[in-house]
Write a protein that holds these residues in place. Sequence first.
Motif, PDB file in Angstrom:
ATOM      1  N   ASP A  70       0.752  -1.199  -0.080  1.00  0.00           N
ATOM      2  CA  ASP A  70       0.006  -0.004   0.014  1.00  0.00           C
ATOM      3  C   ASP A  70       1.068   1.304   0.014  1.00  0.00           C
ATOM      4  OD1 ASP A  70      -2.794  -0.771   0.492  1.00  0.00           O
ATOM      5  OD2 ASP A  70      -1.797  -1.793   2.192  1.00  0.00           O
ATOM      6  N   LEU A  71       0.483   2.369  -0.669  1.00  0.00           N
ATOM      7  CA  LEU A  71       1.031   3.529  -0.915  1.00  0.00           C
ATOM      8  C   LEU A  71       0.104   4.579  -0.730  1.00  0.00           C
ATOM      9  CD1 LEU A  71       3.637   5.367  -1.254  1.00  0.00           C
ATOM     10  CD2 LEU A  71       3.140   5.426  -3.737  1.00  0.00           C
ATOM     11  N   ASN A  72       0.301   5.376   0.575  1.00  0.00           N
ATOM     12  CA  ASN A  72      -0.712   6.504   0.776  1.00  0.00           C
ATOM     13  C   ASN A  72       0.135   7.693   0.900  1.00  0.00           C
ATOM     14  OD1 ASN A  72      -3.301   5.098   1.515  1.00  0.00           O
ATOM     15  ND2 ASN A  72      -2.172   4.073   2.935  1.00  0.00           N
ATOM     16  N   TRP A  83      -6.304  16.582  -0.040  1.00  0.00           N
ATOM     17  CA  TRP A  83      -5.998  15.684  -1.267  1.00  0.00           C
ATOM     18  C   TRP A  83      -5.200  14.500  -0.804  1.00  0.00           C
ATOM     19  CZ3 TRP A  83      -3.151  16.567  -6.353  1.00  0.00           C
ATOM     20  CH2 TRP A  83      -3.401  15.765  -7.199  1.00  0.00           C
ATOM     21  N   SER A  84      -5.574  13.515  -0.983  1.00  0.00           N
ATOM     22  CA  SER A  84      -4.992  12.210  -0.866  1.00  0.00           C
ATOM     23  C   SER A  84      -5.128  11.291  -2.105  1.00  0.00           C
ATOM     24  CB  SER A  84      -5.093  11.547   0.545  1.00  0.00           C
ATOM     25  OG  SER A  84      -6.411  11.171   0.394  1.00  0.00           O
ATOM     26  N   VAL A  85      -3.905  10.318  -2.186  1.00  0.00           N
ATOM     27  CA  VAL A  85      -3.821   9.558  -3.299  1.00  0.00           C
ATOM     28  C   VAL A  85      -3.600   8.173  -2.602  1.00  0.00           C
ATOM     29  CG1 VAL A  85      -2.857   8.596  -5.420  1.00  0.00           C
ATOM     30  CG2 VAL A  85      -3.452  11.093  -5.059  1.00  0.00           C
ATOM     31  N   ASN A  86      -4.166   6.958  -2.972  1.00  0.00           N
ATOM     32  CA  ASN A  86      -3.847   5.526  -2.412  1.00  0.00           C
ATOM     33  C   ASN A  86      -3.668   4.668  -3.556  1.00  0.00           C
ATOM     34  OD1 ASN A  86      -5.372   2.918  -1.861  1.00  0.00           O
ATOM     35  ND2 ASN A  86      -3.961   3.544   0.075  1.00  0.00           N
ATOM     36  N   LEU A  87      -2.468   3.968  -3.468  1.00  0.00           N
ATOM     37  CA  LEU A  87      -2.390   2.793  -4.589  1.00  0.00           C
ATOM     38  C   LEU A  87      -2.079   1.509  -3.844  1.00  0.00           C
ATOM     39  CD1 LEU A  87      -1.565   2.120  -7.417  1.00  0.00           C
ATOM     40  CD2 LEU A  87       0.706   2.520  -6.998  1.00  0.00           C
ATOM     41  N   ASN A  88      -2.729   0.426  -4.157  1.00  0.00           N
ATOM     42  CA  ASN A  88      -2.411  -0.958  -3.510  1.00  0.00           C
ATOM     43  C   ASN A  88      -2.482  -1.819  -4.425  1.00  0.00           C
ATOM     44  OD1 ASN A  88      -5.182  -1.974  -3.903  1.00  0.00           O
ATOM     45  ND2 ASN A  88      -5.776  -0.356  -2.579  1.00  0.00           N
ATOM     46  N   ASN A 182     -10.572  -0.195  -9.271  1.00  0.00           N
ATOM     47  CA  ASN A 182      -9.883  -1.389  -8.927  1.00  0.00           C
ATOM     48  C   ASN A 182      -9.791  -2.544 -10.012  1.00  0.00           C
ATOM     49  OD1 ASN A 182     -12.387  -2.611  -8.810  1.00  0.00           O
ATOM     50  ND2 ASN A 182     -12.376  -2.458  -6.583  1.00  0.00           N
ATOM     51  N   GLY A 183      -8.916  -3.483  -9.871  1.00  0.00           N
ATOM     52  CA  GLY A 183      -8.870  -4.705 -11.058  1.00  0.00           C
ATOM     53  C   GLY A 183      -8.112  -5.929 -10.662  1.00  0.00           C
ATOM     54  N   ALA A 184      -7.997  -6.768 -11.568  1.00  0.00           N
ATOM     55  CA  ALA A 184      -7.512  -8.001 -11.140  1.00  0.00           C
ATOM     56  C   ALA A 184      -6.889  -8.686 -12.404  1.00  0.00           C
ATOM     57  CB  ALA A 184      -8.572  -9.097 -10.716  1.00  0.00           C
ATOM     58  N   ALA A 185      -5.997  -9.558 -12.011  1.00  0.00           N
ATOM     59  CA  ALA A 185      -5.274 -10.095 -13.336  1.00  0.00           C
ATOM     60  C   ALA A 185      -4.764 -11.475 -12.851  1.00  0.00           C
ATOM     61  CB  ALA A 185      -4.458  -9.360 -13.996  1.00  0.00           C
ATOM     62  N   GLY A 186      -4.120 -12.188 -13.895  1.00  0.00           N
ATOM     63  CA  GLY A 186      -3.404 -13.429 -13.547  1.00  0.00           C
ATOM     64  C   GLY A 186      -4.452 -14.686 -13.548  1.00  0.00           C
ATOM     65  N   PHE A 187      -5.639 -14.440 -14.131  1.00  0.00           N
ATOM     66  CA  PHE A 187      -6.588 -15.793 -13.851  1.00  0.00           C
ATOM     67  C   PHE A 187      -6.484 -16.401 -15.343  1.00  0.00           C
ATOM     68  CE2 PHE A 187      -8.825 -11.915 -13.186  1.00  0.00           C
ATOM     69  CZ  PHE A 187      -9.562 -11.619 -14.340  1.00  0.00           C
TER      70      PHE A 187
END
Length: 189
Positions: A70-72, A83-88, A182-187
């Motif tokens: 996680d990066l906040n 203003w905040s940004v979150n990447l996980n 959000n997203g998902a991959a690798g299936f």
Amino acid sequence: SMETHAGINLGLASDKILLHFGYYDKLTSDAFLAYRFGRCAEGEYYWKYSDREDDFSQSSLIANRGFEADLNIKVIDTKSLKWSVNLNGAYNINQMLRVDFADRQGRKVGDGVFANANALGYPVGALYGYKVDETGAYVDATGDGVINEFDKDIIGNPNPKLYGGLGTTLQLGGLTLDVLANGAAGFDI
């Protein structure tokens, strides 16, 4: 169940930037026991007064292992404007380590046809069916010249290996705007 977690949290620039890295390793046993209790003369069940007998049991063992991050970032942090940004993101491997006979079949899609199966060494609910060749024809896996139930096998993985998201929050006075993707991959479906 047995679970192990290890992680590290870092705060930079007076905690305007927060980082979290983690590892997890979880074993889950889906042990399920069903009991039968005696009956009285009227046919009612009296579990408080009767000995119980094992009716059936099943137990499979599932492993989930992976990493998460996680990066906040607080881009702007004033009294009137925030203003905040979150990447996980997360990476997960799911695997059946022990499969009870009762847990082998998965989701039914009708007429006794199963679309999923639980098999040793594969992910939970692996896709189950006929393999096809480059022409689109079913593969005769047994080589007996007949396409039937014995030719079915694990053909895919419906569980993503990678998950992630990006979000931002903007606060101006009493108004708040949140945006999340959000997203998902690798299936393999």
